[in-house]
Design an enzyme around this catalytic site. Sequence first.
Site, PDB file in Angstrom:
ATOM      1  N   HIS A 142      44.153 -48.810  21.211  1.00 61.11           N
ATOM      2  CA  HIS A 142      45.116 -49.247  20.086  1.00 61.11           C
ATOM      3  C   HIS A 142      46.635 -49.108  20.460  1.00 61.11           C
ATOM      4  O   HIS A 142      46.536 -47.893  20.956  1.00 61.11           O
ATOM      5  CB  HIS A 142      44.613 -48.692  18.635  1.00 61.11           C
ATOM      6  CG  HIS A 142      45.306 -49.473  17.445  1.00 61.11           C
ATOM      7  ND1 HIS A 142      45.316 -50.894  17.319  1.00 61.11           N
ATOM      8  CD2 HIS A 142      46.004 -48.953  16.620  1.00 61.11           C
ATOM      9  CE1 HIS A 142      46.018 -51.268  16.423  1.00 61.11           C
ATOM     10  NE2 HIS A 142      46.449 -50.035  15.992  1.00 61.11           N
TER      11      HIS A 142
ATOM     12  N   TYR B 277      62.228 -53.760 -19.825  1.00 67.43           N
ATOM     13  CA  TYR B 277      62.840 -52.303 -19.848  1.00 67.43           C
ATOM     14  C   TYR B 277      64.060 -51.946 -19.209  1.00 67.43           C
ATOM     15  O   TYR B 277      64.411 -52.308 -18.146  1.00 67.43           O
ATOM     16  CB  TYR B 277      61.452 -51.595 -18.880  1.00 67.43           C
ATOM     17  CG  TYR B 277      60.259 -51.567 -19.557  1.00 67.43           C
ATOM     18  CD1 TYR B 277      59.893 -51.254 -20.886  1.00 67.43           C
ATOM     19  CD2 TYR B 277      59.097 -52.278 -18.769  1.00 67.43           C
ATOM     20  CE1 TYR B 277      58.545 -51.391 -21.323  1.00 67.43           C
ATOM     21  CE2 TYR B 277      57.840 -52.305 -19.178  1.00 67.43           C
ATOM     22  CZ  TYR B 277      57.531 -51.990 -20.557  1.00 67.43           C
ATOM     23  OH  TYR B 277      56.453 -52.080 -21.115  1.00 67.43           O
TER      24      TYR B 277
ATOM     25  N   ASP C 235      52.338 -56.347 -15.695  1.00 71.26           N
ATOM     26  CA  ASP C 235      51.543 -57.471 -15.647  1.00 71.26           C
ATOM     27  C   ASP C 235      52.541 -58.525 -15.819  1.00 71.26           C
ATOM     28  O   ASP C 235      51.802 -59.651 -16.027  1.00 71.26           O
ATOM     29  CB  ASP C 235      50.590 -57.274 -17.017  1.00 71.26           C
ATOM     30  CG  ASP C 235      49.967 -55.932 -17.386  1.00 71.26           C
ATOM     31  OD1 ASP C 235      49.354 -55.452 -16.561  1.00 71.26           O
ATOM     32  OD2 ASP C 235      50.500 -55.414 -18.282  1.00 71.26           O
TER      33      ASP C 235
HETATM   34  C1  LIG Z   1      44.312 -52.862  11.701  1.00 71.71           C
HETATM   35  C2  LIG Z   1      44.001 -52.809  13.114  1.00 71.71           C
HETATM   36  C3  LIG Z   1      44.231 -53.905  14.079  1.00 71.71           C
HETATM   37  C4  LIG Z   1      45.202 -54.969  13.430  1.00 71.71           C
HETATM   38  O1  LIG Z   1      46.587 -54.802  13.584  1.00 71.71           O
HETATM   39  P1  LIG Z   1      47.610 -55.887  13.220  1.00 71.71           P
HETATM   40  O2  LIG Z   1      48.759 -55.049  13.321  1.00 71.71           O
HETATM   41  O3  LIG Z   1      47.450 -56.141  11.884  1.00 71.71           O
HETATM   42  O4  LIG Z   1      47.333 -56.907  14.099  1.00 71.71           O
HETATM   43  C5  LIG Z   1      43.782 -53.873  15.386  1.00 71.71           C
HETATM   44  N1  LIG Z   1      42.890 -52.713  15.654  1.00 71.71           N
HETATM   45  C6  LIG Z   1      43.029 -51.552  14.899  1.00 71.71           C
HETATM   46  C7  LIG Z   1      42.220 -50.589  15.519  1.00 71.71           C
HETATM   47  C8  LIG Z   1      43.444 -51.569  13.603  1.00 71.71           C
HETATM   48  O5  LIG Z   1      43.244 -50.428  12.826  1.00 71.71           O
END
Ligand SMILES: *Cc1c(COP(=O)(O)O)cnc(C)c1O
Length: 352
Positions: free
Chosen positions: A153, A248, A297
């Site tokens: 990631h 409010y 709400d």
């Molecule tokens: C949430 C997530 C994504 C998607 O990320 P975006 O920024 O919304 O494209 C991809 N891979 C992992 C591991 C994630 O946790």
Amino acid sequence: MLARAQALISESALRGNLTALARRAEARLLLPVKANAYGHGMEAVTRLAAPHPDVWGFAVAMPREAAALAALNPGKPILLLTPPTPEEVRPLADLGVRLPVASVAEADALPPHARAHLKVDTGMNRLGARPEEAIGIGQRLAERGLLEGAYTHFATADEPDLSFAHEQFARFQTVLAALPPVLAHAANGGGVLSLGPLPGMSLARPGLAAYGFAPSHLRGVAPLTPVMTLQARVTHVHTVHPGETVSYGGLWRAGRETLVATVGIGYADGYPRNATGSAHVLIQGERRPVLGRICMDQMMVDVTGLKVRVGDWAEVWGPGSLTVTDAAAWGGTIEYEVLTGLGARVERVAVG
Ligand SMILES: *Cc1c(COP(=O)(O)O)cnc(C)c1O
């Protein structure tokens, strides 16, 4: 009973985004549907997206999401993105959910019918095995015939400077080179848009982009349309006289005779309360200011000069001139937080 707010989920926008992102990535998609499909409704989104030929499967964050999605029987694979507890492994494997693996102990605890995606930490430092450890774990999974995929990631793929993303990808490639061929995936939406096709990747995981949003410097890279139109009903229309205040704290005071529509959505539904003072909605296609504090709400809107009746819809955001991006900016937050915060009272309705 009628819902006071509806999120209309556009099948054509979703399908168009999926096609555009798969084309850009030159890969099939592992569509993130965590957090109730970024607030769009996991049931509606998976039903609309499952038949799309570019969708390989769905990704969720939590074991409960995985179990709920498996029960919907979406007809495509489900990958869990975060580690299950030891007790959750067996039932998830029984449901066919693909599991993330980041240690030898996790690999060895898998039952023989499990399917694993090796999670490699290349620099996000959130989850996964470091590259040098990941190779041994992956080989061990492969020996048992359990290794279906491997992923990492990106931490910075949605930022203009891509040097760290390239570094992360190079580390991931080193791991892949030491493994038999697997379904490899790395790019989130930012990565798909900024990096384009990545060598060796069979899948991509664009989340927010699939729902129609790109970081500002990447707009126009792929044709994306916001999938959700959020609308809320007018529940009351009344006149406020000069000098009177609305809501409010009396923050807003009428300088003239003002026709006010009360609209049935508030911060308990996920509308950012911090947008007080800047928020607008569309009524009869006109951009009209929200008056005074946004309530739990409800919110009050200046509809002076319009013929507004109880039961009419106000568009809170959509694909047109007023988007989630605007609401997020008014609230001092990001589209991700606004969309995922959309509450259970908002009815999700799939539309063509
Ligand atoms: C949430 C997530 C994504 C998607 O990320 P975006 O920024 O919304 O494209 C991809 N891979 C992992 C591991 C994630 O946790």
